[in-house]
Scaffold this active site. Structure first.
Site, PDB file in Angstrom:
ATOM      1  N   MET A  93      -0.035  -6.693  -2.212  1.00  0.00           N
ATOM      2  CA  MET A  93      -0.104  -7.441  -3.460  1.00  0.00           C
ATOM      3  C   MET A  93       1.144  -7.223  -4.298  1.00  0.00           C
ATOM      4  O   MET A  93       1.654  -8.159  -4.922  1.00  0.00           O
ATOM      5  CB  MET A  93      -1.347  -7.038  -4.244  1.00  0.00           C
ATOM      6  CG  MET A  93      -2.656  -7.486  -3.623  1.00  0.00           C
ATOM      7  SD  MET A  93      -2.687  -9.261  -3.253  1.00  0.00           S
ATOM      8  CE  MET A  93      -2.263  -9.943  -4.846  1.00  0.00           C
ATOM      9  N   THR A 147      -9.533  -1.841  -7.767  1.00  0.00           N
ATOM     10  CA  THR A 147     -10.977  -1.676  -7.624  1.00  0.00           C
ATOM     11  C   THR A 147     -11.274  -0.294  -7.042  1.00  0.00           C
ATOM     12  O   THR A 147     -10.373   0.444  -6.664  1.00  0.00           O
ATOM     13  CB  THR A 147     -11.579  -2.752  -6.705  1.00  0.00           C
ATOM     14  OG1 THR A 147     -10.981  -2.655  -5.401  1.00  0.00           O
ATOM     15  CG2 THR A 147     -11.339  -4.143  -7.272  1.00  0.00           C
ATOM     16  N   ALA A 157      -9.984  -7.313 -14.014  1.00  0.00           N
ATOM     17  CA  ALA A 157     -10.867  -8.100 -13.150  1.00  0.00           C
ATOM     18  C   ALA A 157     -10.728  -7.607 -11.717  1.00  0.00           C
ATOM     19  O   ALA A 157      -9.638  -7.239 -11.290  1.00  0.00           O
ATOM     20  CB  ALA A 157     -10.521  -9.583 -13.214  1.00  0.00           C
ATOM     21  N   PRO A 158     -11.825  -7.589 -10.961  1.00  0.00           N
ATOM     22  CA  PRO A 158     -11.746  -7.189  -9.557  1.00  0.00           C
ATOM     23  C   PRO A 158     -11.145  -8.260  -8.668  1.00  0.00           C
ATOM     24  O   PRO A 158     -10.792  -7.991  -7.526  1.00  0.00           O
ATOM     25  CB  PRO A 158     -13.212  -6.935  -9.186  1.00  0.00           C
ATOM     26  CG  PRO A 158     -13.975  -7.854 -10.081  1.00  0.00           C
ATOM     27  CD  PRO A 158     -13.211  -7.867 -11.374  1.00  0.00           C
ATOM     28  N   MET A 182      -8.575 -11.886  -9.042  1.00  0.00           N
ATOM     29  CA  MET A 182      -7.787 -12.734  -9.924  1.00  0.00           C
ATOM     30  C   MET A 182      -7.773 -14.197  -9.505  1.00  0.00           C
ATOM     31  O   MET A 182      -7.142 -15.018 -10.165  1.00  0.00           O
ATOM     32  CB  MET A 182      -6.343 -12.220  -9.981  1.00  0.00           C
ATOM     33  CG  MET A 182      -6.182 -10.898 -10.693  1.00  0.00           C
ATOM     34  SD  MET A 182      -6.367 -11.093 -12.480  1.00  0.00           S
ATOM     35  CE  MET A 182      -6.448  -9.374 -12.995  1.00  0.00           C
ATOM     36  N   HIS A 237     -13.447  -8.054   4.508  1.00  0.00           N
ATOM     37  CA  HIS A 237     -12.047  -7.822   4.185  1.00  0.00           C
ATOM     38  C   HIS A 237     -11.304  -7.231   5.388  1.00  0.00           C
ATOM     39  O   HIS A 237     -11.921  -6.811   6.367  1.00  0.00           O
ATOM     40  CB  HIS A 237     -11.910  -6.869   2.986  1.00  0.00           C
ATOM     41  CG  HIS A 237     -12.140  -7.536   1.663  1.00  0.00           C
ATOM     42  ND1 HIS A 237     -13.394  -7.687   1.123  1.00  0.00           N
ATOM     43  CD2 HIS A 237     -11.280  -8.116   0.788  1.00  0.00           C
ATOM     44  CE1 HIS A 237     -13.302  -8.313  -0.035  1.00  0.00           C
ATOM     45  NE2 HIS A 237     -12.029  -8.585  -0.259  1.00  0.00           N
ATOM     46  N   HIS A 238      -9.995  -7.151   5.252  1.00  0.00           N
ATOM     47  CA  HIS A 238      -9.126  -6.597   6.285  1.00  0.00           C
ATOM     48  C   HIS A 238      -9.441  -5.117   6.526  1.00  0.00           C
ATOM     49  O   HIS A 238     -10.085  -4.447   5.712  1.00  0.00           O
ATOM     50  CB  HIS A 238      -7.664  -6.757   5.867  1.00  0.00           C
ATOM     51  CG  HIS A 238      -7.371  -6.198   4.500  1.00  0.00           C
ATOM     52  ND1 HIS A 238      -7.061  -4.876   4.288  1.00  0.00           N
ATOM     53  CD2 HIS A 238      -7.373  -6.798   3.280  1.00  0.00           C
ATOM     54  CE1 HIS A 238      -6.864  -4.678   3.004  1.00  0.00           C
ATOM     55  NE2 HIS A 238      -7.053  -5.819   2.361  1.00  0.00           N
ATOM     56  N   LYS A 267      -8.619  -2.087   3.825  1.00  0.00           N
ATOM     57  CA  LYS A 267      -9.216  -1.977   2.496  1.00  0.00           C
ATOM     58  C   LYS A 267      -9.939  -0.645   2.360  1.00  0.00           C
ATOM     59  O   LYS A 267     -10.755  -0.271   3.211  1.00  0.00           O
ATOM     60  CB  LYS A 267     -10.171  -3.135   2.228  1.00  0.00           C
ATOM     61  CG  LYS A 267     -10.708  -3.144   0.800  1.00  0.00           C
ATOM     62  CD  LYS A 267     -11.398  -4.454   0.467  1.00  0.00           C
ATOM     63  CE  LYS A 267     -11.970  -4.458  -0.950  1.00  0.00           C
ATOM     64  NZ  LYS A 267     -10.940  -4.220  -1.985  1.00  0.00           N
ATOM     65  N   THR A 269     -15.126  -7.271  -6.029  1.00  0.00           N
ATOM     66  CA  THR A 269     -15.612  -8.633  -6.246  1.00  0.00           C
ATOM     67  C   THR A 269     -17.081  -8.761  -5.876  1.00  0.00           C
ATOM     68  O   THR A 269     -17.868  -9.386  -6.597  1.00  0.00           O
ATOM     69  CB  THR A 269     -14.781  -9.633  -5.424  1.00  0.00           C
ATOM     70  OG1 THR A 269     -13.411  -9.522  -5.813  1.00  0.00           O
ATOM     71  CG2 THR A 269     -15.255 -11.060  -5.654  1.00  0.00           C
TER      72      THR A 269
END
Length: 269
Positions: A13, A100, A122-123, A125, A155-156, A159, A166
């Site tokens: 990210m 998160t 926010a978890p 965006m 998820h990948h 993580k 989320t």
């Protein structure tokens, strides 16, 4: 010109945000932060992000660059994020907090600190997920207690936290809409002979594999029918775009802790 610092700069990210900021006419990247032992410390973030030199050297100390910045964008670990938030508060700068995996104790401190500055937290965006959250409030209230609710996320395989922030937000949204306490009705995966499903239970399940950017499904099931609301992120670029949008918004926001829905839709929580 909005001067931006990226914390967690060498992560997936962080690199996408560096790329995105370089394309904004009203933004300039002025700082890039990573943990002290990271192998890219001392390297230009533009080189790491694959866009050529930007004249911004990756460092491990946020305080070294805070005075240059207007807003810090945070995609890192809970421990690092909490430390960075303390530093941002001391410098009276703005922050976009997208990390998160906080514990309940850490989250309590995050909320207390974030209220002292301009902060969007926010978890997730992405625009689509936040539309999904608003839709789930209406759906849950409309369907009521006659429908079983399950939240499934994928998820990948890199993580770290599970379930995703989320997924927890989605579960919290439907629980609140139905006036339930997620701490009391939430169940995280099932194994063994668990018996019949309690009527007000909310199931939350995590899948990890490959390079899945992020899939979230909320299923409402009853006798005779099933309704599912699904969001699939095909690329993490959606999250980077949302974070950049939040950074642009928060520098002119009122002091306090803000939800991403305020950024995207003008709603006040």
């Amino acid at each position: 010109m909005i001067h931006v610092i990226v914390n967690g700069a060498c992560g997936r990210m962080g690199r996408l945000i560096a790329q995105g900021i370089s394309q904004q006419e009203d933004m300039q990247l002025v700082g890039a932060i990573e943990y002290p032992a990271h192998p890219e410390i001392g390297t230009d973030i533009g080189v790491v992000a694959g866009i050529g030199e930007l004249g911004v050297t990756i460092t491990s100390d946020l305080n070294d660059v805070l005075e240059k910045g207007d807003v810090a964008i945070e995609f890192s670990t809970p421990e690092a994020s909490l430390q960075h938030l303390r530093q941002v508060v001391n410098a009276d700068k703005a922050m976009v907090l997208a990390t998160t995996g906080f514990s309940s104790e850490e989250l309590s401190e995050v909320h207390d600190l974030a209220k002292k500055i301009k902060c969007v937290m926010a978890p997730n965006m992405s625009l689509g997920v936040n539309v999904m959250i608003q839709a789930l409030e209406l759906i849950a209230k409309s369907l009521g207690d006659d429908y079983d609710i399950e939240v499934i996320e994928a998820h990948h395989n890199h993580k770290a936290d599970s379930p995703s922030g989320t997924a927890l937000r989605l579960a919290e949204t439907v629980a609140a809409a139905l006036e339930r306490d997620l701490d009391e009705v939430g169940v995280y995966g099932r194994h063994g002979i668990v018996g019949a499903r309690p009527k007000k239970q909310i199931g939350i399940h995590a899948i990890r594999g490959g390079d899945i950017a992020g899939d979230h499904t909320v299923m409402f099931a009853t006798e005779g029918e099933q309704l599912s609301v699904v969001h699939r992120a095909h690329s993490p670029e959606a999250f980077a775009k949302g974070a950049i949008r939040a950074a642009r918004w928060v520098v002119n926001a009122p002091r306090g802790l803000h939800d991403v829905s305020e950024v995207l839709f003008g709603n006040s929580k």
